[in-house]
Design an enzyme around this catalytic site. Structure first.
Site, PDB file in Angstrom:
ATOM      1  N   ASP A 190       0.844  -1.196   0.000  1.00 50.66           N
ATOM      2  CA  ASP A 190       0.000   0.000   0.000  1.00 50.66           C
ATOM      3  C   ASP A 190       0.886   1.256   0.000  1.00 50.66           C
ATOM      4  O   ASP A 190       1.828   1.351   0.800  1.00 50.66           O
ATOM      5  CB  ASP A 190      -0.859  -0.055   1.275  1.00 50.66           C
ATOM      6  CG  ASP A 190      -1.973   0.966   1.291  1.00 50.66           C
ATOM      7  OD1 ASP A 190      -2.423   1.382   0.207  1.00 50.66           O
ATOM      8  OD2 ASP A 190      -2.408   1.335   2.407  1.00 50.66           O
ATOM      9  N   HIS A 191       0.610   2.197  -0.877  1.00 45.74           N
ATOM     10  CA  HIS A 191       1.366   3.463  -0.951  1.00 45.74           C
ATOM     11  C   HIS A 191       2.875   3.265  -1.017  1.00 45.74           C
ATOM     12  O   HIS A 191       3.629   3.860  -0.226  1.00 45.74           O
ATOM     13  CB  HIS A 191       1.009   4.388   0.223  1.00 45.74           C
ATOM     14  CG  HIS A 191      -0.407   4.859   0.192  1.00 45.74           C
ATOM     15  ND1 HIS A 191      -0.822   5.869  -0.647  1.00 45.74           N
ATOM     16  CD2 HIS A 191      -1.513   4.424   0.846  1.00 45.74           C
ATOM     17  CE1 HIS A 191      -2.130   6.047  -0.480  1.00 45.74           C
ATOM     18  NE2 HIS A 191      -2.576   5.171   0.406  1.00 45.74           N
ATOM     19  N   ASP A 244       2.941   4.901  -5.335  1.00 44.62           N
ATOM     20  CA  ASP A 244       2.303   6.196  -5.065  1.00 44.62           C
ATOM     21  C   ASP A 244       3.304   7.314  -5.336  1.00 44.62           C
ATOM     22  O   ASP A 244       4.106   7.678  -4.477  1.00 44.62           O
ATOM     23  CB  ASP A 244       1.803   6.248  -3.619  1.00 44.62           C
ATOM     24  CG  ASP A 244       1.086   7.557  -3.329  1.00 44.62           C
ATOM     25  OD1 ASP A 244       1.055   8.434  -4.225  1.00 44.62           O
ATOM     26  OD2 ASP A 244       0.571   7.719  -2.204  1.00 44.62           O
ATOM     27  N   GLY A 274      -8.919   5.983   1.497  1.00 40.03           N
ATOM     28  CA  GLY A 274      -9.564   6.774   2.548  1.00 40.03           C
ATOM     29  C   GLY A 274     -11.042   6.435   2.652  1.00 40.03           C
ATOM     30  O   GLY A 274     -11.886   7.316   2.798  1.00 40.03           O
TER      31      GLY A 274
END
Ligand code: G3H
Ligand code: 13P
Ligand code: ZN
Length: 306
Positions: free
Chosen positions: A81-82, A103, A210
């Site tokens: 993630d990211h 990202d 989010g």
């Protein structure tokens, strides 16, 4: 079942019009709670791990734990993630991850394309899915002007060009959500028109970051057992459903799991001042996470899709 590529999970979701949860883990109990919820609902799942989670739990522990989970009879992908650090991204690609997010959304458009393209090339021989992000993740409320919106949210024409030039498998468009427990002060207003246009122009699986809802009964538990998160506010569930109907196929959830864990821990400790057995403290937290995950996968439409 071995870990499956994120491509397989998200392409099916895109074709059939539902979303799969990408749930963040930091330790074994969170992972076990997620897996239990998904097993009960016969849902595929994406286990998301941030660079911070890798630093906290250790790369080898994460990979080993998720491979144990992958023995379940449901499709499971292991996702970075990211990802921002190219060394960590390389390690994940070579070390068994089946999905990677690069990202580079903080970089100018052309540099984001270049960095993302590099990761797509690195991931290709391993059949690993690559996700990238466009726009800035800031909470948008109903009093914001068009100009302010355009300055931070995804531009659908840029999205089309970005997907074409990079060859990514999925795209995270900024449409007005933000990370964490304090997403909005006023009334949330996600930009669904923009989302619809991005989907029409790219047609690939889209990702909602989010996306935690800050579930009212969990927040109430946190606050009534000694926490102080009164102003917390998330994305309403009806907005999540709407986003899925406009082309979101991966819904990222971390905050709601963190809140569930803390709510259950606070309750046990507040009600049992003499308790010090970690199993009696973390067990209820794991159960509450599985309850929340089961509810979410039902909402996302991925139950019975395993
Ligand atoms: O998007 C961020 C995720 O919630 C992970 O957060 O970097 O604190 O692990 P973290
Ligand atoms: P939340 O903070 O809303 O759970 O979002 C998590 C996320 O987007 C992880 O990438
Ligand atoms: Zn995110």
């Amino acid at each position: 079942m071995a870990l499956v590529s994120g491509k397989e999970i998200l392409n099916k979701a895109n074709k059939e019009g539902y979303a799969v949860g990408a749930f963040n883990i930091n330790n074994m109990e969170i992972l076990q709670g997620i897996i239990k919820g998904c097993r009960e609902k016969k849902s595929p799942v994406i286990i998301a791990v941030s660079e911070g989670a890798i630093k906290y739990a250790g790369f080898d522990y994460i990979v080993a734990m998720v491979n144990v989970a992958a023995k379940e009879n449901i499709p499971i992908a292991l996702h970075l993630d990211h990802g921002r650090d190219m060394d960590i991204i390389k390690k994940c690609i070579e070390g068994g991850f089946t999905s990677i997010m690069i990202d580079a959304s903080n970089l100018p458009f052309e540099e984001n394309i270049e960095k993302t393209k590099k990761v797509v090339e690195m991931a290709k021989p391993f059949n690993i899915a690559v996700e990238a992000e466009l726009g800035r993740l800031v909470g948008i409320e109903d009093n914001i002007s068009v100009k302010e919106r355009d300055a931070v949210l995804i531009n659908p024409d840029e999205a089309k060009e970005f997907v074409k030039k990079t060859g990514i498998d999925s795209l995270a468009p900024a449409i007005g959500t933000s990370h964490g427990a304090f997403k909005f002060k006023g009334k949330p207003k996600l930009d669904f028109d923009r989302l619809k246009e991005v989907k029409e122009k790219t047609k690939i699986p889209l990702v909602l970051h989010g996306a935690s809802s800050v579930i009212p009964y969990i927040l109430e538990m946190v606050n009534s057992y000694g926490g102080d998160l009164k102003e917390a506010k998330g994305v309403p569930e009806e907005d999540i459903k709407k986003a899925i109907s406009f082309g979101i196929n991966k819904v990222n959830v971390d905050t709601d799991l963190r809140l569930s864990l803390v709510a259950a821990i606070r309750k046990v400790l507040a009600e049992n001042k003499k308790e010090f057995d970690p199993r009696k403290i973390l067990g209820p937290a794991r159960d509450l996470i599985s309850e929340v995950v089961a509810h979410k996968v039902e909402l996302f439409g991925s139950s019975d899709k395993a």
